[in-house]
Scaffold this active site. Structure first.
Site, PDB file in Angstrom:
ATOM      1  N   LYS A 217      34.998  37.254  44.321  1.00  0.00           N
ATOM      2  CA  LYS A 217      36.361  36.316  45.266  1.00  0.00           C
ATOM      3  C   LYS A 217      35.714  34.820  44.305  1.00  0.00           C
ATOM      4  CE  LYS A 217      38.711  35.492  49.135  1.00  0.00           C
ATOM      5  NZ  LYS A 217      40.051  36.007  48.718  1.00  0.00           N
ATOM      6  N   ASP A 271      40.264  40.941  47.368  1.00  0.00           N
ATOM      7  CA  ASP A 271      40.483  41.093  48.673  1.00  0.00           C
ATOM      8  C   ASP A 271      42.412  42.207  48.379  1.00  0.00           C
ATOM      9  OD1 ASP A 271      41.382  38.762  47.299  1.00  0.00           O
ATOM     10  OD2 ASP A 271      42.593  37.919  49.061  1.00  0.00           O
TER      11      ASP A 271
END
Ligand code: NAP
Length: 404
Positions: A217, A271
């Protein structure tokens, strides 16, 4: 003759014909699934090697049952046995709430420096799956096991320690943290990242995979998750230059086709990766990621191929390896001979492969696949499979032995 497995500094595993292997049946349903697992592993080894090889199990205590009997949830003699024999297998362990160490599982990983949590995720035909094409799912997760928010450096809101951290942050960055915040620390190091990514690339090379994907991330957490990604690429370029190529190079220099004999190193934002594993699973092989991403993604991928009841796993370092059931103790089914032993049995197959007893590992997988195909399965699978016969945990193991 020694009965001790050796792991060399280069990572080679030398297994004697009659190794002693510590086993931890664990808590709750652990003893049921361990009994079933030992039956299957012993049968596979006997069939593969006709008595020339056999495992001598050394049963050891850990977890809540052990705590209630001895006042300790991870006795030194249990730890010492793993240090001696190098390879161990464990059922699920319950950490006594509010007493002693935070989690026996986390303690084992940290005390033995088992830095890679390895979770292969592969579909077994016939297992109920929410995917349209579950056979496309064939990945191995390498989750970093010793860093990230799991180090347990946290301070409760409104404590003097939290106040001190807030003051320090203000001093070094000029930024305010909202009053009344709890604070946690997320350390990710170059050393920790690179040894994990090294293991993932080595695994990809040894097993003929075509890619390693760094899942992070880094768009938000630049100096932790972003650095994980950068250090991963650097390691690949420094130590595996002749065997790896980056995704960017594949498209810029090789017309979109990975050169023969090389594996592609690519990265994905976490994600987006959760979408990718659902929508384009066939494009991914080995995945390497920090601890928290790995925790989430392991369970998500396991659900895609039939749930935690069938998901194997191992915690592996440079000196020791502990193979484990990936689910918890499921206490409401304890002693009922009911739950699915598949996770621990498949972890046992991983262990046999780690020991280079590949023929026995293959027999375990074949037997399990045939038992599922014959629809002789435990309640969790039976309730989702049309025409299935529900069998007990021990009966499922017997069917696997008969069909291997
Ligand atoms: P859990 O033990 O994994 O059980 C949750 C549910 O998952 C069960 O009620 C059952 O669902 C299903 N399940 C789990 N194992 C199964 C199996 N072998 N076969 C079939 N179904 C299975 O999760 P939990 O209840 O949240 O955790 C219980 C304790 O386990 C916790 O206190 C924790 O300390 C411990 N734990 C240990 C480990 C570990 O040792 N690695 C990991 C996680 C949790 P249904 O009732 O719907 O059939």
């Amino acid at each position: 003759m020694t009965d001790t497995i050796q792991i060399t500094p280069a990572g080679a595993v030398i297994t004697p014909d009659r190794p002693t292997i510590p086993c931890f049946p664990g808590d709750g349903t652990g003893p049921d699934i361990w009994k079933a697992t030992a039956m299957v592993l012993d049968a596979a080894v006997a069939k593969a090697y006709q008595g020339k090889r056999a495992i001598s199990w050394l049963e050891l205590p850990a977890g809540e049952t052990c705590y209630l009997e001895t006042g300790e949830s991870l006795p030194e003699k249990s730890l010492e046995a793993i240090r001696t024999y190098k390879v161990a297998i464990k059922g699920p362990l319950q950490t006594p709430v509010g007493k002693g160490i935070r989690s026996v599982n986390v303690a084992l990983r940290l005390l033995l420096d088992l830095y890679a949590c390895v979770r292969p995720v592969r579909y077994i035909p016939g297992v109920p799956s929410p995917m349209k094409k579950p056979e496309d799912v064939d990945m191995v997760i390498f989750r970093e096991n010793t860093e990230d928010v799991y180090v347990g450096l946290e301070w409760e809101s409104d404590t003097p320690e939290a106040r001190q951290i807030m003051d320090l942050v203000k001093k070094i960055s000029g930024r305010d943290i909202r009053e009344g915040s709890g604070i946690g620390i997320k350390p990710i190091s170059k050393f920790g990242t690179q040894r994990l990514v090294r293991k993932a690339i080595q695994h990809a090379l040894q097993t003929g995979r075509d890619s390693v994907t760094l899942v992070h991330k880094g768009n938000i957490m630049k100096f932790t998750e972003g650095a994980f990604c950068r250090w991963g690429y650097e390691l690949a370029a420094e130590e595996f230059a002749d065997r790896t190529v980056t995704e960017a190079e594949v498209f810029e220099k090789h017309g979109g086709v990975t050169p023969a004999g090389k594996i592609m190193i690519k990265d994905r934002i976490a994600d987006a990766m959760f979408q990718q594993i659902l929508l384009r699973p066939a494009e991914y092989g080995v995945l390497a990621m920090p601890n928290l991403n790995g925790d989430y993604m392991s369970d998500s991928l396991a659900a895609m191929v039939g749930g935690l009841g069938m998901a194997p796993g191992a915690n592996i370092g440079d000196n020791y390896a502990v193979f484990e059931a990936t689910h918890g103790t499921a206490p409401k089914y304890a002693g009922l001979d009911k739950v699915n032993p598949g996770s621990l049995i498949l972890s046992g197959a991983m262990m046999l492969e780690f020991m280079e007893w590949r023929e026995a590992a293959e027999l375990v997988r074949t037997g399990l696949a045939k038992a599922v195909a014959a629809k002789d399965v435990t309640y969790d699978l039976a309730r989702q499979m049309e025409g299935a016969r529900e069998v007990a945990c021990s009966r499922f193991a017997e069917r696997i032995c008969a069909l291997m």
